[in-house]
Design a protein around this motif. Structure first.
Motif, mmCIF file in Angstrom:
data_model
loop_
_atom_site.group_PDB
_atom_site.id
_atom_site.type_symbol
_atom_site.label_atom_id
_atom_site.label_comp_id
_atom_site.label_asym_id
_atom_site.label_seq_id
_atom_site.Cartn_x
_atom_site.Cartn_y
_atom_site.Cartn_z
ATOM 1 N N THR C 224 0.863 -1.175 0.000
ATOM 2 C CA THR C 224 0.000 0.000 0.000
ATOM 3 C C THR C 224 0.898 1.223 0.000
ATOM 4 O OG1 THR C 224 -1.814 1.113 1.100
ATOM 5 C CG2 THR C 224 -0.154 0.130 2.519
ATOM 6 N N GLY C 225 0.380 2.333 -0.533
ATOM 7 C CA GLY C 225 1.164 3.574 -0.512
ATOM 8 C C GLY C 225 0.754 4.449 0.657
ATOM 9 N N ASP C 226 -0.372 4.137 1.276
ATOM 10 C CA ASP C 226 -0.906 4.907 2.405
ATOM 11 C C ASP C 226 -2.152 4.143 2.813
ATOM 12 O OD1 ASP C 226 -2.081 6.607 4.202
ATOM 13 O OD2 ASP C 226 -2.020 8.391 2.926
ATOM 14 N N ASP C 227 -2.157 3.605 4.050
ATOM 15 C CA ASP C 227 -3.295 2.739 4.366
ATOM 16 C C ASP C 227 -4.472 3.496 4.979
ATOM 17 O OD1 ASP C 227 -2.659 3.142 6.978
ATOM 18 O OD2 ASP C 227 -2.265 1.041 7.456
ATOM 19 N N PHE C 228 -4.340 4.792 5.156
ATOM 20 C CA PHE C 228 -5.439 5.642 5.628
ATOM 21 C C PHE C 228 -5.968 5.223 6.995
ATOM 22 C CE2 PHE C 228 -5.968 5.613 0.897
ATOM 23 C CZ PHE C 228 -5.512 6.891 0.672
ATOM 24 N N THR C 229 -5.145 4.563 7.796
ATOM 25 C CA THR C 229 -5.601 4.302 9.161
ATOM 26 C C THR C 229 -4.688 5.054 10.115
ATOM 27 O OG1 THR C 229 -4.218 2.357 9.511
ATOM 28 C CG2 THR C 229 -6.378 1.984 8.534
ATOM 29 N N GLU C 230 -5.229 5.353 11.286
ATOM 30 C CA GLU C 230 -4.586 6.342 12.146
ATOM 31 C C GLU C 230 -3.225 5.875 12.676
ATOM 32 O OE1 GLU C 230 -4.519 9.669 12.226
ATOM 33 O OE2 GLU C 230 -6.677 9.392 12.156
ATOM 34 N N ARG C 231 -3.115 4.647 13.134
ATOM 35 C CA ARG C 231 -1.821 4.175 13.633
ATOM 36 C C ARG C 231 -1.107 3.333 12.572
ATOM 37 N NH1 ARG C 231 -3.014 0.511 17.658
ATOM 38 N NH2 ARG C 231 -0.992 0.589 18.657
ATOM 39 N N GLY C 232 -1.596 3.409 11.372
ATOM 40 C CA GLY C 232 -1.129 2.491 10.341
ATOM 41 C C GLY C 232 0.070 2.998 9.568
ATOM 42 N N LEU C 233 0.114 2.620 8.315
ATOM 43 C CA LEU C 233 1.283 2.861 7.479
ATOM 44 C C LEU C 233 0.983 4.031 6.553
ATOM 45 C CD1 LEU C 233 1.635 -0.910 6.681
ATOM 46 C CD2 LEU C 233 3.116 0.374 8.228
ATOM 47 N N ASP C 234 1.445 5.214 6.928
ATOM 48 C CA ASP C 234 1.212 6.347 6.037
ATOM 49 C C ASP C 234 2.296 6.384 4.961
ATOM 50 O OD1 ASP C 234 3.434 7.332 7.259
ATOM 51 O OD2 ASP C 234 2.407 8.922 8.360
ATOM 52 N N ASN C 235 2.179 7.334 4.078
ATOM 53 C CA ASN C 235 3.082 7.373 2.928
ATOM 54 C C ASN C 235 4.540 7.480 3.354
ATOM 55 O OD1 ASN C 235 4.261 9.451 0.511
ATOM 56 N ND2 ASN C 235 3.245 7.580 -0.118
ATOM 57 N N GLN C 236 4.794 8.270 4.384
ATOM 58 C CA GLN C 236 6.171 8.455 4.838
ATOM 59 C C GLN C 236 6.778 7.120 5.269
ATOM 60 O OE1 GLN C 236 7.104 11.514 4.261
ATOM 61 N NE2 GLN C 236 9.161 10.708 4.561
ATOM 62 N N GLN C 237 6.011 6.357 6.058
ATOM 63 C CA GLN C 237 6.516 5.059 6.505
ATOM 64 C C GLN C 237 6.686 4.098 5.336
ATOM 65 O OE1 GLN C 237 4.808 3.272 10.070
ATOM 66 N NE2 GLN C 237 3.537 5.094 10.242
ATOM 67 N N MET C 238 5.744 4.157 4.412
ATOM 68 C CA MET C 238 5.826 3.222 3.284
ATOM 69 C C MET C 238 7.034 3.545 2.408
ATOM 70 S SD MET C 238 3.806 0.872 3.752
ATOM 71 C CE MET C 238 4.361 0.057 2.269
ATOM 72 N N LEU C 239 7.366 4.827 2.292
ATOM 73 C CA LEU C 239 8.564 5.179 1.517
ATOM 74 C C LEU C 239 9.794 4.557 2.180
ATOM 75 C CD1 LEU C 239 7.983 8.929 0.593
ATOM 76 C CD2 LEU C 239 7.623 6.920 -0.796
ATOM 77 N N GLU C 240 9.845 4.660 3.501
ATOM 78 C CA GLU C 240 10.966 4.082 4.245
ATOM 79 C C GLU C 240 11.009 2.563 4.040
ATOM 80 O OE1 GLU C 240 13.153 5.633 6.390
ATOM 81 O OE2 GLU C 240 14.112 3.715 6.877
ATOM 82 N N ILE C 241 9.834 1.943 4.158
ATOM 83 C CA ILE C 241 9.773 0.481 4.034
ATOM 84 C C ILE C 241 10.192 0.054 2.625
ATOM 85 C CG2 ILE C 241 8.167 -1.473 3.931
ATOM 86 C CD1 ILE C 241 6.689 -0.210 6.305
ATOM 87 N N CYS C 242 9.648 0.733 1.624
ATOM 88 C CA CYS C 242 9.943 0.338 0.244
ATOM 89 C C CYS C 242 11.415 0.559 -0.080
ATOM 90 C CB CYS C 242 9.072 1.117 -0.734
ATOM 91 S SG CYS C 242 7.352 0.633 -0.620
ATOM 92 N N GLN C 243 11.972 1.627 0.460
ATOM 93 C CA GLN C 243 13.389 1.882 0.232
ATOM 94 C C GLN C 243 14.220 0.726 0.795
ATOM 95 O OE1 GLN C 243 13.906 5.838 1.572
ATOM 96 N NE2 GLN C 243 15.502 6.304 0.098
ATOM 97 N N ARG C 244 13.851 0.286 1.987
ATOM 98 C CA ARG C 244 14.600 -0.821 2.598
ATOM 99 C C ARG C 244 14.405 -2.110 1.823
ATOM 100 N NH1 ARG C 244 14.961 -0.593 9.033
ATOM 101 N NH2 ARG C 244 14.880 1.648 9.332
ATOM 102 N N LEU C 245 13.169 -2.360 1.394
ATOM 103 C CA LEU C 245 12.914 -3.582 0.637
ATOM 104 C C LEU C 245 13.708 -3.568 -0.658
ATOM 105 C CD1 LEU C 245 9.038 -3.931 1.068
ATOM 106 C CD2 LEU C 245 10.798 -5.281 2.194
ATOM 107 N N ASP C 246 13.705 -2.410 -1.308
ATOM 108 C CA ASP C 246 14.384 -2.304 -2.592
ATOM 109 C C ASP C 246 15.895 -2.449 -2.420
ATOM 110 O OD1 ASP C 246 14.352 -1.799 -5.419
ATOM 111 O OD2 ASP C 246 15.270 0.128 -4.972
ATOM 112 N N ALA C 247 16.398 -1.937 -1.291
ATOM 113 C CA ALA C 247 17.844 -1.979 -1.081
ATOM 114 C C ALA C 247 18.365 -3.413 -1.000
ATOM 115 C CB ALA C 247 18.185 -1.228 0.201
#
Lengths: 301, 662, 652
Positions: C224-247
């Motif tokens: 997801t690029g932003d899960d729209f839930t309050e304690r969930g995975l917003d875009n900023q976190q997903m960018l971090e996660i995807c960067q790590r996955l891609d690395a």
């Protein structure tokens, strides 16, 4: 006099990127040698391009690598390309034959009176400073600082002076890769900002940052005015007339806020949308229209 | 009163000793000035012989005459232009008047009688007035208008005040002279007579007046002598060097970089001696007006580069060199960031009122840096990429056809003769923004049914970025290789969408034996539109055109791209700076790779300017401009408010699908 | 040069080449039988492959482990070797069409369902799932090992079955992103707390899969690029996660969606329907494309080749999932390539035939395109041996589809429509906000009818003589429905209006209005929204438990969100009984107790339609072969109308 040798690999062999070029560590080795030892340096190189490079860098004596065996050397510098296909066997053999110290990951060499100060890269910013007397073989790291740029003019001049042939870099077969346009993010920042419920509501077309032009009223001026009045009266900004038609623009006086019996919707929180209790269903116990009952329980919905 | 009475006595009231002293001092000053000028020109002649010979003398004289009479180059800044015009004409009149006085006094010739005297008096007075007005305008601007570009050195102000002192003392002197007798015919000396009337009204006695006259004459003579002595001083010297520099200014297209003077010597100006004598003459001509600083994109972006300071720095080096045996390290005199932030846009050359080739000197300095090996890592990277991978992007040249996937453009067979070669260029091959331009060009050529070829993977960088960044040897290698490839196909015409390739191949390759014609795609599209082969493209939203430096200012082509846009949109708006006055995008001269940081970014400045027009689309005709403007566009506060497109993309999107194959 | 040059530029994904940028997403299709992809499912995907799709991802949420069965949606199960022959047959079929084929693999964690095969449900922590409300059991180390191995084994089976790759599912709050988000992960061991820990499980899965299949096999990931839930995975976190996955360099592509699908609204947001903007998640793909080096796939209401081409051209993504667009028209890629843009049956985002139906476990079809899910019988329109004269009465969805199919089969077709415009009831429905695209179906079939030479007679009120004058061999009556008037006391009051009339322009309703919903579908809520947008205060009353009970899981949440967001009041369980002056009397359906509601300025009744068929009896008496279809037979949905039109258009 110190006899210093720089061993350079091949400048015509293709690297991973497909472009033939001399590795950074080889160029670094030449630069370090020239900076610290100047005219004492002799270069040994695999191919004509590398020899031209060494001459252009100012090395006066440039030999084929096979000549290295016969020469006596006090200091030998070599980079990744110098190790080349021979791998670490070359520096190891040089060190063994001459009884020399062998240092890897060298990034700097300073010449002192009777010794060399060698800086070694330990990774992650850590450095090791070694003071070495006697013979030494230095393997230069790729993290070495970049030496001076050698212009094409200098290399060509060196080539012309030495009579080395020009290497030919012919492109090979055609391959392709996809075109990859650059990302344009646009108003991305505003769309990922704010609380989750706001972002979700915007997506669903409600809330503060909703951009739902679909729900715009596109009507005649008269109709728009009527809707505006309705809106104003709904929010208690104007007197609530007895009938819709009594409203006209000229009568649209602003009523005092206290007159608004209707609860004011709070824009700040979508959850606080008012329940207008006045219209809640009210039980009509024993009414003839009721299909069943009457029930005595506190019926509500 | 008869005609013979209408005259004046020359130096009547002045004691003979004083006159003799004046003549001695005046000739001494002139002699000193001449000696200094000669000495300076002799040091200048130690500069190298230019590779290109100067234009013929006759042409140069006509050029000087036009320059003096019309002062066209000054009109860019109207206020300064008018002030300068007043000062120049005033000075010339006063100079001629004073010369006549000298002839009158020292030769048997006599002019100052009757009507000639009356008219001459009036003209000289008006000239003096004009001179003073112009000087006051300059001084007002210097001291009150607060313009950033003015050189705030004390001596520039002092020299201007000196000129003012000469002219004012002259008028006062004249007033005192007339006031003694107050003859009626002297009314023609309007200013002098007015001052005389005022003195008369103040009831100053004749004796006092004579004393004052003597004193004023002495003062006037002294400042005049001082002026003559200071003529070689480098601010006044523009009277001599400015005209010379203007007459020797470049005749080649502005974007065409000259070759080093001698192919045997290392390229670049490691010392002032390594510059052309032309260059040395030009730096002496600098008036310090600062227009170059004002138009410089690198300066606007807050990088350390100030073109005038480069010119003045070379002048300083030249002055220092005059006293020593050999020149010193010339590039070392400058901040290296300043040298590497030039985008070689040529705005400084274009704007210079005395025709100095400013950016050429920066390139000479860069050449010297390259030979010395002291280049920024970013420059070394793209030099190495150009040398090894044949493109400055450092991409595998075998993938040069990546952009064409699915289009199958016709790649030339070895040895095939080519009438029209579409030269894609490195940005068009490797950069995402450029690739869409090349794809659009293929679409246009195919739909028009034009027979053409591309070179595919045998195309290599033309060497433009390397050359402008000072890597002359690398450029020559690129040029030789490309010309050889093209000669192998007997190419007649090269079509390219890159103004840098266009400029290099059109203007710089002939020196290396190229013999093909080159057309920029804006010219090609305009031609197709004029021939009626491209029609039915109307209805585009408002467009503003960003002139690429190497097309507009560099090669004078500002009409063709506008013709292309006008065929699509009737809502073309212009940015405040457009055409030959266009502002750079920041990518030229290797700027795309060098990218020296400043306070702002050139492309952001330009994008803001484009946004200020309110246009929906920013069109350009250069892939580098497109890359930069797109970046600038992204940096605009409200996101993607504009669309950045190349002309070819706009045309490809709008041209009829049916294909007007003829 | 192709018109959609960016869309039709090939791209390398891992070590395979996609011939264009149009993807089918790995979606649930509910066509598997017994957890195996059998012929119906194979035919469904084959039609897309024939249509020219460039990258075929398939089998949404294919399960890797028996604690996460796929039976509730009739999905594919990969945890048994018996699936391999089916996979082999499937991949062989797809490879005939030069398209890489990739299967999604997942463990649904707490989103799994226990009541199909009575399996136990596991999750990172024992936090209740918000959507189906089941309680999971927290995973222990041994079970984690088992599931990691199950992922690898499933990928191995796919490789053995000739697939080109697998897509690891880490969106929709399945097991991997359950570990990522604090909403489901309350662990304090090495799998919880810091981002490194929360990523550990997913990283282990990716590594295990990659180790099993080697470097040649595509391994992608859906995030997801932003899960729209309050304690969930917003875009900023997903960018971090995807960067790590891609690395890590092990993944070949990122497939970026929005939303999380584990709440009611999230589930709807995952498959955005007609009320959402086009390309509503493209910005999320673009943001992730900025931080990763491998191809990024965008999804979310990408329905048009023009739109998709632009997304590629602007660098928002490298590929576009046009999944529902491909369901509406599997031949979209080929038509786009040939620039037959007009002929593409465009997805209007109705969702009733596809995802809403799939969520109930029924096989995929399309409201507009009844061939979907029936490819084995209907993929070819065929040609009739006898050329018949066919008269169709009514230019609504049913009549138009019947005319289109009959004409396509080679018959002579005359169509009578009383109004000046084709479309029937879709023309009314599209007047409601968020339903502007609703006439997409009839617009397309109407235009196809014109292309096929159907004799369209607009503004003709067909009567028996007019029909007979054509000497028809067959008559299809698709005369539709009228708004049903309920039998309520006080209905004749001037304050009472039918919902259809509201949409058609009845304006003088006053300030406070009640909408009586006894239709249970779209009509009442969209009419209510129409009024809310005009500043009217709206109450809704229905005898059901809520409104929109006929609507699916992706359709009702957006409607309710907007209704409540715009201030509507809902009164459920109340059946309208009478209108008295300004008040409504309604009875509680459970207790029968009467309630008085109001006062209201106006009453809007929505009771659905009543069939309108003035011709069939007379025509049958004349001995003409008559078929009554769509709402004229009985008022039902758009999907029924088009399906019947298609069926009887073929039958002629």
């Amino acid at each position: 006099m110190m006899r210093v040798a720089v061993i350079i690999g091949s400048a015509s062999s293709a690297t991973a990127s497909g472009a033939p070029t001399l590795p950074i560590s080889d160029r670094g080795a030449v630069a370090l040698a020239m900076a610290s030892f100047g005219s004492d340096v002799r270069a040994y190189a695999d191919d004509a391009d590398a020899r031209c490079f060494a001459r252009a860098a100012g090395v006066e004596t440039v030999e084929e690598i096979s000549d290295l065996e016969n020469d006596s050397v006090d200091v030998a510098l070599l980079g990744r390309g110098g190790c080349g296909e021979r791998g670490d066997a070359l520096p190891a053999r040089l060190a063994e034959q001459r009884g020399a110290a062998l240092v890897y990951e060298v990034i700097d060499v300073q010449r002192e009176a009777d010794r060399l100060l060698v800086t070694r890269d330990l990774g992650r910013g850590a450095r090791d400073l070694l003071s070495i007397r006697g013979r030494v073989v230095l393997v230069v790291a790729d993290s070495v600082e970049r030496g001076p740029y050698l212009s094409r003019y200098r290399i060509d001049a060196a080539r012309a002076a030495s009579g080395e042939p020009v290497a030919c870099n012919a492109p090979s077969g055609v391959e392709w890769e996809p075109t990859t346009p650059r990302v344009r993010l646009g108003d991305h920042a505003s769309r990922v900002a704010g609380r989750a419920v706001e972002r979700m509501n915007a997506l669903f077309g409600v809330g503060e940052i909703a951009e739902n032009t679909a729900s715009l009223v596109r009507e005649s001026a008269e109709e728009c005015a009527r809707q505006l009045l309705r809106y104003l009266s709904h929010h208690g900004f104007v007197e609530h007339g007895p009938g819709g038609e009594q409203h006209s623009a000229s009568e649209g006086a602003v009523a005092s806020r206290s007159a608004g019996q209707r609860p004011q919707p709070s824009a700040a929180n979508a959850a606080s949308i008012p329940i207008r209790t006045r219209r809640r269903p009210r039980p009509m116990n024993g009414h003839p229209l009721a299909t069943r009952g009457p029930f005595e329980v506190g019926v509500d919905v | 009163m008869n005609g013979s009475a209408i005259t004046r006595e020359i130096l009547g009231n002045i004691p003979a000793g004083l006159v003799a002293a004046f003549y001695a001092l005046a000739f001494g000053a002139c002699g000193w000035a001449a000696w200094v000028l000669l000495r300076r020109s002799s040091t200048r002649h130690r500069g190298r012989r230019p590779a290109q010979s100067p234009p013929p003398l006759g042409e140069r004289l006509v050029s000087i005459a036009r320059y003096l009479v019309f002062q066209e180059p000054l009109r860019r800044d109207r206020f300064a232009g008018i002030a300068h015009l007043l000062v120049t004409y005033g000075f010339l009149i006063l100079f001629v008047g004073t010369s006549i006085v000298f002839l009158e006094h020292q030769t048997p010739l006599h002019f100052f009688y009757g009507w000639f005297y009356r008219v001459a008096s009036l003209v000289i007075d008006l000239g003096g007035l004009a001179f003073i007005t112009g000087l006051l305008m300059f001084l007002w601007r210097r001291h009150f208008a607060g313009e950033g570009r003015i050189l705030r050195a004390w001596w520039v102000a002092a020299l201007t005040w000196l000129l003012l002192a000469i002219s004012i003392s002259g008028f006062l002197l004249e007033g005192a002279r007339i006031a003694v007798e107050l003859p009626d015919f002297e009314r023609w000396s309007a200013v002098g007579y007015s001052i005389a009337l005022a003195l008369h009204a103040a009831d100053v006695s004749a004796e006092t007046l004579q004393v004052w006259h003597r004193a004023l004459w002495g003062g006037h003579a002294l400042v005049c002598v001082l002026f003559f002595a200071l003529v070689p001083w480098l601010f006044f010297a523009h009277m001599i060097y400015g005209a010379a520099s203007w007459s020797l200014r470049r005749r080649r297209p502005l974007a065409q970089l000259r070759s080093p003077a001698s192919p045997e010597l290392p390229p670049g100006a490691a010392t002032v001696r390594a510059l052309d004598w032309n260059d040395l003459l030009q730096v002496d001509a600098c008036t310090t007006c600062g227009l170059c600083n004002m138009v410089c994109p690198a300066a606007a972006a807050g990088t350390p580069l100030r073109p005038r300071e480069i010119v003045l720095g070379i002048r300083e080096a030249l002055t220092d060199f005059g006293s020593t045996a050999d020149g010193d390290d010339l590039p070392g005199r400058f901040d290296s960031d300043a040298l590497w932030s030039c985008t070689t846009c040529g705005a400084c050359n274009e704007v210079c009122p005395v025709g100095i080739d400013v950016y050429d000197k920066i390139v000479e300095l860069r050449r010297a840096c390259v030979e010395a090996g002291s280049v920024p890592d970013s420059a070394a990277d793209f030099f190495e990429a150009t040398a090894n991978a044949f493109n400055p992007f450092g991409r595998d040249n075998d993938q040069r056809l990546a952009w064409a996937q699915g289009l199958n453009p016709p790649v030339a067979e070895p040895g095939e003769e080519i009438d029209l070669l579409y030269w894609v260029g490195c940005a068009g091959s490797f950069d995402p923004d450029g690739q869409s331009v090349s794809r659009s060009m293929i679409a246009i050529l195919d739909r028009l049914g034009i027979r053409y070829r591309i070179l595919g993977c045998r195309e290599r960088c033309t060497g433009d970025p390397a050359r402008r960044a000072g890597e002359e040897g690398l450029f020559r290698q690129c040029a030789r290789e490309n010309i050889e490839t093209l000669a192998g196909h007997s190419v007649k015409t090269v079509l390219t969408h890159c103004p840098h390739c266009f400029n290099t191949m059109k203007n710089e390759y002939p020196e290396f034996g190229a013999s093909f014609s080159v057309e920029h795609h804006s010219q090609f599209l305009a031609r197709m539109i004029a021939e009626g082969r491209l029609a039915g493209m109307e209805g585009l939203a408002s467009v503003t055109f960003h002139d690429p430096c190497y097309l507009g200012r560099g090669n004078g082509e500002t009409a063709a791209p506008r013709a292309v846009i006008d065929a699509m949109s009737d809502a073309r708006v212009e940015m405040p700076r457009h055409g030959k006055e266009s502002f750079c995008c920041g990518a030229g001269g290797g700027g795309l790779w060098l990218d020296v940081p400043g306070k702002d970014r050139v492309e952001n400045i330009r994008s803001r300017e484009a946004a200020s027009t309110g246009a929906k689309i920013v069109a350009t005709g250069c892939p580098f401009c497109k890359i930069m403007l797109e970046a600038g566009n992204q940096a605009l506060p409200d996101g993607n408010s504009m669309v950045v497109k190349d002309l070819a993309e706009l045309v490809a999107e709008r041209m009829p699908r049916s294909g007007a194959a003829s | 040069m192709a018109e959609f040059q960016h869309l039709f530029t090939p791209i390398e994904i891992g070590h395979r080449t996609a011939k264009n940028r149009i993807c089918c997403s790995a979606h649930a299709d509910a066509l598997a039988v017994d957890g195996m992809p059998q012929d119906v499912e194979r035919r469904y995907y084959e039609e897309k492959a024939r249509g020219g799709v460039g990258f075929m991802m398939c089998f949404g949420s294919a399960s890797v482990h028996s604690t996460s069965t796929a039976r509730d949606w009739n999905g594919v199960e990969l945890f048994d070797d018996r699936v391999i022959p089916y996979l082999q047959k499937f991949s062989d079929t797809m490879h005939q069409y030069d398209v890489p084929v990739v299967c999604q693999i997942t463990h649904r964690g707490r989103r799994g369902r226990s009541i199909d095969l009575w399996n136990r449900i596991y999750a990172p922590s024992d936090v209740r799932e918000p959507n189906h409300r089941e309680n999971p059991h927290a995973l222990d180390e041994a079970m984690i090992e088992e599931i990691v191995e199950a992922f690898a084994a499933a990928a191995g089976r796919l490789q053995a079955g000739g697939f080109d790759g697998c897509e690891i599912m880490a969106s929709h709050c399945h097991l991997i992103d359950q570990f990522w988000t604090f909403n489901a992960n309350e662990r304090d061991d090495q799998y919880g707390g810091t981002l490194d820990n929360r990523l550990r499980f997913g990283m282990r899965v990716i590594d295990a899969v990659r180790e099993r299949v080697g470097s040649e096999f595509i391994v992608g990931i859906r995030v997801t690029g932003d899960d729209f839930t309050e304690r969930g995975l917003d875009n900023q976190q997903m960018l971090e996660i995807c960067q790590r996955l891609d690395a890590c360099g092990t993944l070949d592509y990122f497939n970026v969606i929005g939303g999380s699908a584990e709440t009611f609204v999230g589930e709807a947001a995952a498959v955005p329907n007609m009320s959402f903007g086009l390309g509503c998640y493209t910005y999320l793909a673009a943001s992730i494309r900025k931080v990763v080096d491998v191809p990024v796939i965008a999804t979310g209401r990408i329905v048009d080749p023009v739109q998709a081409d632009r997304i590629i051209a602007e660098g928002q993504a490298d590929l576009c999932i046009m999944n529902r667009a491909l369901i509406a028209d599997p031949h979209l890629p080929n038509k786009a390539k040939a620039y037959q843009v007009d002929d593409i049956r465009q997805c209007m985002g109705y969702n009733e035939g596809c995802i809403d139906r799939i969520y109930t476990g029924r096989g995929v079809t399309c409201v507009q395109n009844p061939v979907i899910g029936r490819e084995d019988r209907w993929s070819d329109l065929g040609h009739s041996d006898i050329r018949k004269k066919v008269v169709v009465v009514g230019g609504g969805p049913a009549g138009l589809e019947a005319a289109r199919v009959a004409a396509g089969r080679g018959h002579d077709v005359v169509l009578f429509e009383r109004e000046a415009e084709l479309g029937g009831q879709t023309l009314i429905a599209k007047l409601a906000p968020s339903r502007q695209d609703f006439d997409g179906a009839t617009r397309w079939s109407g235009q196809q009818c014109r292309k096929l030479g159907v004799d369209l007679r607009l503004k003709v009120d067909a009567d028996v003589s007019r029909v007979l004058a054509e000497k028809p061999d067959a008559v299809i009556l698709a005369t539709g429905a009228r708004a049903r008037r309920p039998a309520l006391d006080g209905l004749d009051s001037a304050r009472v209006v039918s919902g259809w009339d509201v949409l058609l322009g009845e304006r003088e309703l006053g300030d406070v209005v009640i909408v009586i919903d006894e239709e249970y579908g779209h009509q009442a809520p969209t009419i209510a929204e129409f009024l809310l947008d005009r500043g009217v205060q709206v109450d809704l009353v229905t005898s059901q438990e809520t409104i929109g009970t006929f609507l699916g899981a992706t359709t009702r949440p957006p409607l309710l969100t907007r209704l409540f967001g715009k201030g509507a009041q809902l009164f459920a369980h109340l059946e309208a009984a009478a209108i008295r002056d300004a008040t409504l009397v309604a009875n509680n359906i459970w207790t029968g107790a009467a309630h008085e509601m109001g006062p209201y300025d106006a009453f809007v009744y929505v009771y659905g339609g009543v069939r309108y068929d003035p011709l069939s009896d007379s025509l049958k008496q004349q001995g003409v072969a008559v078929e009554v279809i769509g709402d004229a037979f009985s008022p039902r949905s758009l999907q029924h109308a088009i399906l019947e039109g298609h069926r009887y258009g073929r039958k002629v």
